[in-house]
Enzyme design. Sequence first.
Site, PDB file in Angstrom:
ATOM      1  N   ASP A 253      63.279 -30.352  21.528  1.00 48.22           N
ATOM      2  CA  ASP A 253      63.330 -32.329  22.457  1.00 48.22           C
ATOM      3  C   ASP A 253      63.453 -32.595  21.424  1.00 48.22           C
ATOM      4  O   ASP A 253      61.857 -32.799  21.131  1.00 48.22           O
ATOM      5  CB  ASP A 253      63.465 -32.256  23.339  1.00 48.22           C
ATOM      6  CG  ASP A 253      63.220 -33.083  24.443  1.00 48.22           C
ATOM      7  OD1 ASP A 253      65.024 -33.452  24.950  1.00 48.22           O
ATOM      8  OD2 ASP A 253      63.276 -34.196  23.711  1.00 48.22           O
ATOM      9  N   GLU A 296      69.469 -34.957  22.983  1.00 55.18           N
ATOM     10  CA  GLU A 296      68.689 -34.325  21.832  1.00 55.18           C
ATOM     11  C   GLU A 296      68.228 -33.139  22.237  1.00 55.18           C
ATOM     12  O   GLU A 296      67.309 -32.811  20.781  1.00 55.18           O
ATOM     13  CB  GLU A 296      67.222 -35.512  21.566  1.00 55.18           C
ATOM     14  CG  GLU A 296      66.570 -35.971  23.239  1.00 55.18           C
ATOM     15  CD  GLU A 296      67.241 -36.769  24.169  1.00 55.18           C
ATOM     16  OE1 GLU A 296      66.620 -37.319  24.774  1.00 55.18           O
ATOM     17  OE2 GLU A 296      68.536 -36.824  24.008  1.00 55.18           O
TER      18      GLU A 296
END
Length: 384
Positions: A253, A296
């Site tokens: 992430d 993301e």
Amino acid sequence: MDHIMDTLATPALGAAALSQAHQQLSEENRLLREQMRDFLKQANDNQRIMSRHQNFNLELIGSSSFRELIETIFSTLASSSDLDVLSLTLIDHQNNLRSILHDLSFDLKEFPQLMFVANEADLGLPAQTSNKPSLGLYSAALHAKFFAPCQKKPLSVALVPLFRQKRLIGCLNLGSFHATRFSASMATDFIEQMGFIIATCLENVINHERLTYIGLTDPLTNVSNRRNVERRMLEEIARARRQQYSIACMYLDIDFFKQVNDQYGHQSGDDVLKEVASRIKAELRLSDTLGRFGGEEFVVLLVNTDLQAAAQVAERIRLSIASTPFFLSMSGVCNSTISIGIAALSASDNQGDADAIAAELLWKSDRALYDAKEQGRNRVCLAK
């Protein structure tokens, strides 16, 4: 035969002459019958050869996938044409085709006779070969690379360049253990036609695989989408179970990604996402899988890898992202970091329902990612 009939028509012919004439006539009849049997045998052989090649062409045209087409070329063509060795070299610019095939679970190790080169120059066709097949005796200097996967080298060869829309896409390499099988003086019309059909079928199935790949690819980052990662995870779990090795899963992430969008704009955020995917992929093997899981977040599957080896790969990824600024297409540069959680599945634990195992592997790597975030981000954490 005319001189024999003249002799038979002569009234004063003696018994000895009649007998000799009869023997000559019988011998000529025997030779004619043998010739007729040879002609019939050759006609039957030609009919069988044509039938085999027609069946081969139908199999080629009916191939719906790259795997099916390659299997047909390497099995049916070899048997229908009585070839001793056979290989295929394809031009694959920037590994594009191999990357697609890998993402579609095509294992190149199953087909050692299938080779790839980066461009026409690397293909290295003999100088006298343009768009016509090149036939003749085998020469190590000229032909070794075309038959590199073959343990026993042929005595005569036929290199068949494969063209589509006047563009060279590869070369079909035929070999025989008989020195006279492929002679430079032979007509090549039949081989050219076969090459044209194979090239056409190759282009069709490759385009089909590309369309399939598009449906399994994230359009922004050009890595696998979530659906493809989940599919690949089930396949890798099954393969790891059969071959008794470990696999590892990374959950990644980008840290504070919202701030990138807020400060630099969404176009810059897209720039960061694409570059992050590129840097992750640069640290992976072709056999590994990288996918964008949403927003993301990314997921990586590492085959034949335990927890500690996966941690080393993850640390390289983390450093590659943290150590180099990101150049933005709209507004300068920015820095970014990434947090990574890792879980592994050992061979001994790979038992039971594959869907449940996949879900648990993802959950464990996600929990490890949460730990990395809690401990300050820009770090790698292993599942407990």
